[in-house]
Scaffold this motif. Structure first.
Motif, mmCIF file in Angstrom:
data_model
loop_
_atom_site.group_PDB
_atom_site.id
_atom_site.type_symbol
_atom_site.label_atom_id
_atom_site.label_comp_id
_atom_site.label_asym_id
_atom_site.label_seq_id
_atom_site.Cartn_x
_atom_site.Cartn_y
_atom_site.Cartn_z
ATOM 1 N N SER A 12 0.816 -1.208 0.000
ATOM 2 C CA SER A 12 0.000 0.000 0.000
ATOM 3 C C SER A 12 0.851 1.260 0.000
ATOM 4 O O SER A 12 2.055 1.230 0.260
ATOM 5 N N GLN A 13 0.192 2.371 -0.262
ATOM 6 C CA GLN A 13 0.863 3.673 -0.215
ATOM 7 C C GLN A 13 1.304 3.989 1.210
ATOM 8 O O GLN A 13 2.341 4.613 1.408
ATOM 9 N N ASN A 16 4.533 2.209 1.795
ATOM 10 C CA ASN A 16 5.583 2.893 1.035
ATOM 11 C C ASN A 16 5.993 4.187 1.717
ATOM 12 O O ASN A 16 7.176 4.528 1.749
#
Length: 185
Positions: A12-13, A16
Motif C-alpha cells: 500500500s501507499q 511505502n
C-alpha cells in the motif's frame, strides 16, 4: 501490520510512505555502526523484509514501529559483527559493549538530526538552503559564491534562520545541535 490502530498492507501507499520515512534512518544507523554503507543498506532492507514477513505485529504509533526497526537493525548489526569477527558468544562481550554504545549514540544522533531537519524545513527556502550548506561545513564566503549573493546577505539569512530555529527548538537545544552537526558534516 497495524500502526495506531490502522491496518497497513505491505503493498500500500501507507507502507511505502513508512518505508520512505524510516529506511534512510535505518540505513544510516547501520552504516555508521558497521562503518560500511553497502552492509548498512543490506541490513536496513533486511529489517523491512522481516517486518513484512511478520505481518501480525501491532504498533501503538509510528514511533513504536521505528523503535522496533531500531532493534531489528541493532540485532542484525550484532550478527554481522559476529560473522565478521568469527567469534562465539562468550568472547564477543567487549565488541557488543562497543556496538551497544555506538548504537545508542547513533540513534540519538539520528533522532536529533531528524528534528533539526524538520525544523529547517519550516524556514524560508533561502534560509533552508543556507542552513543545509552550513551543516555541510560551507563558510559564509563559500555560501555567498554558491548562492550568488553577498556575504552580508548570507550572514543576515543565517541570523534570521538561527532566530527561527531557537523559537522552534529552544536556545540550548539549537546550540547543541548546531555545534554537533557542523562538526559532523
Amino acid at each position: 501490520m497495524r500502526v495506531s490502530g490502522k491496518t497497513i498492507q505491505y503493498n500500500s501507499q501507507e507502507f511505502n510512505g513508512i518505508f520512505e520515512r524510516l529506511f534512510p534512518h535505518m540505513y544510516m544507523l547501520a552504516s555508521r555502526i558497521l562503518k560500511n554503507e553497502d552492509k548498512g543498506k543490506d541490513i536496513a532492507q533486511e529489517a523491512f523484509v522481516k517486518l513484512w514477513q511478520n505481518d501480525t505485529e501491532e504498533f501503538a504509533s509510528e514511533k513504536a514501529l521505528q523503535a522496533y526497526l531500531y532493534v531489528l537493525v541493532k540485532n542484525a548489526c550484532i550478527s554481522q559483527y559476529r560473522k565478521e569477527k568469527n567469534i562465539n558468544n562468550t568472547s564477543i562481550e567487549d565488541g557488543l559493549v562497543v556496538i551497544e554504545q555506538s548504537f545508542l549514540n547513533e540513534i540519538l544522533r539520528e533522532e536529533t538530526y531528524k528534528l533539526l531537519h524538520e525544523a529547517i524545513k519550516e524556514l524560508s527556502p533561502q534560509a533552508e538552503l543556507v542552513m543545509h550548506l552550513a551543516l555541510k561545513g560551507y563558510s559564509n564566503e563559500d555560501m555567498a559564491n554558491e548562492l550568488q549573493i553577498t556575504v552580508n546577505s548570507v550572514k543576515t539569512v543565517k541570523k534570521r534562520a538561527y532566530k527561527k530555529l531557537r523559537e522552534l527548538l529552544g536556545n540550548q537545544f539549537v546550540t547543541i545541535l548546531l555545534t554537533n552537526f557542523i562538526q559532523i558534516f
